[in-house]
Design a protein around this motif. Structure first.
Motif, short mmCIF file in Angstrom:
data_model
loop_
_atom_site.label_atom_id
_atom_site.label_comp_id
_atom_site.label_asym_id
_atom_site.label_seq_id
_atom_site.Cartn_x
_atom_site.Cartn_y
_atom_site.Cartn_z
N LYS A 239 0.83 -1.21 0.00
CA LYS A 239 0.00 0.00 0.00
C LYS A 239 0.86 1.26 0.00
O LYS A 239 0.53 2.25 -0.64
N LYS A 240 1.97 1.22 0.71
CA LYS A 240 2.86 2.39 0.81
C LYS A 240 3.59 2.64 -0.51
O LYS A 240 3.92 3.78 -0.84
N HIS A 241 3.85 1.57 -1.27
CA HIS A 241 4.61 1.68 -2.53
C HIS A 241 3.81 1.05 -3.67
O HIS A 241 4.20 0.01 -4.20
N PRO A 242 2.72 1.67 -4.09
CA PRO A 242 1.86 1.06 -5.10
C PRO A 242 2.51 0.94 -6.48
O PRO A 242 2.04 0.17 -7.31
N ASN A 243 3.58 1.66 -6.72
CA ASN A 243 4.24 1.60 -8.03
C ASN A 243 5.37 0.56 -8.05
O ASN A 243 6.06 0.43 -9.05
N LYS A 244 5.54 -0.17 -6.97
CA LYS A 244 6.59 -1.19 -6.89
C LYS A 244 5.98 -2.58 -6.96
O LYS A 244 4.86 -2.81 -6.54
N HIS A 245 6.75 -3.50 -7.49
CA HIS A 245 6.33 -4.91 -7.50
C HIS A 245 6.80 -5.54 -6.20
O HIS A 245 7.99 -5.64 -5.96
N LEU B 277 1.18 -6.89 -5.99
CA LEU B 277 1.62 -7.74 -4.89
C LEU B 277 1.42 -9.19 -5.28
O LEU B 277 0.34 -9.59 -5.69
N THR B 278 2.47 -9.97 -5.18
CA THR B 278 2.41 -11.40 -5.46
C THR B 278 2.73 -12.16 -4.19
O THR B 278 3.78 -11.94 -3.59
N LEU B 279 1.82 -13.04 -3.78
CA LEU B 279 2.02 -13.85 -2.59
C LEU B 279 2.40 -15.27 -3.01
O LEU B 279 1.67 -15.90 -3.77
#
Length: 121
Positions: A8-14, A43-45
Motif C-alpha cells: 500500500k505504501k509503494h503502489p508503483n513497486k512490484h 503484490l504477489t504472494l
C-alpha cells in the motif's frame, strides 16, 4: 500483514512475498476483508521458502524472520552477487552486520526495525 502495508505504501513497486501457509493465509484474509486490490498494488504472494528464491533483482528486502532464518538470509546474501539493496527486518537483526538505522515502533514492545544497506564485500 506487513507485506500489505508495504504494498500500500509503494503502489508503483512490484512486491513479492514468500510465506509459509499460515502467514500467507492471514495476509490473504486481511486483504479480502479490507478489500485491498492486490493486483493494483502489484503484490504477489507465494507459499514457498525464500531460501530457494532468486533475490538477484531485489532492490529492497523486508523480512520478519526468526533468528535462525536471519542467519540463513545472511548466508544467502553473502553467496549471491547482489547489487546494493536495502534490507528492513522486523524484530530480528542480521547476526554479523551493523544496521544503518534502528527504528523503534510505538507499540507495547517498542519493536525494533533494523535497516541495512547491503553492499557486496
Amino acid at each position: 500483514m506487513l507485506v500489505i502495508a508495504v504494498a500500500k505504501k509503494h503502489p508503483n513497486k512490484h512486491v513479492i512475498d514468500y510465506e509459509s501457509w499460515l502467514p500467507r493465509l492471514i495476509s490473504w484474509i486481511v486483504s479480502m476483508l479490507f478489500k485491498y486490490n492486490l493486483v493494483l498494488n502489484d503484490l504477489t504472494l507465494y507459499r514457498k521458502d525464500f531460501k530457494n528464491a532468486d533475490l538477484s533483482t531485489a532492490s529492497t528486502i523486508v523480512c520478519y524472520l526468526f533468528p535462525g532464518a536471519m542467519v540463513v538470509l545472511e548466508e544467502k546474501l553473502k553467496q549471491n552477487v547482489l547489487k546494493n539493496i536495502t534490507i528492513a527486518s522486523n524484530t530480528f537483526a542480521l547476526p554479523s552486520y551493523k544496521p544503518i538505522k534502528v527504528i523503534k515502533l510505538k507499540d507495547f514492545y517498542q519493536t525494533p526495525i533494523y535497516v541495512y544497506h547491503w553492499q557486496p564485500k
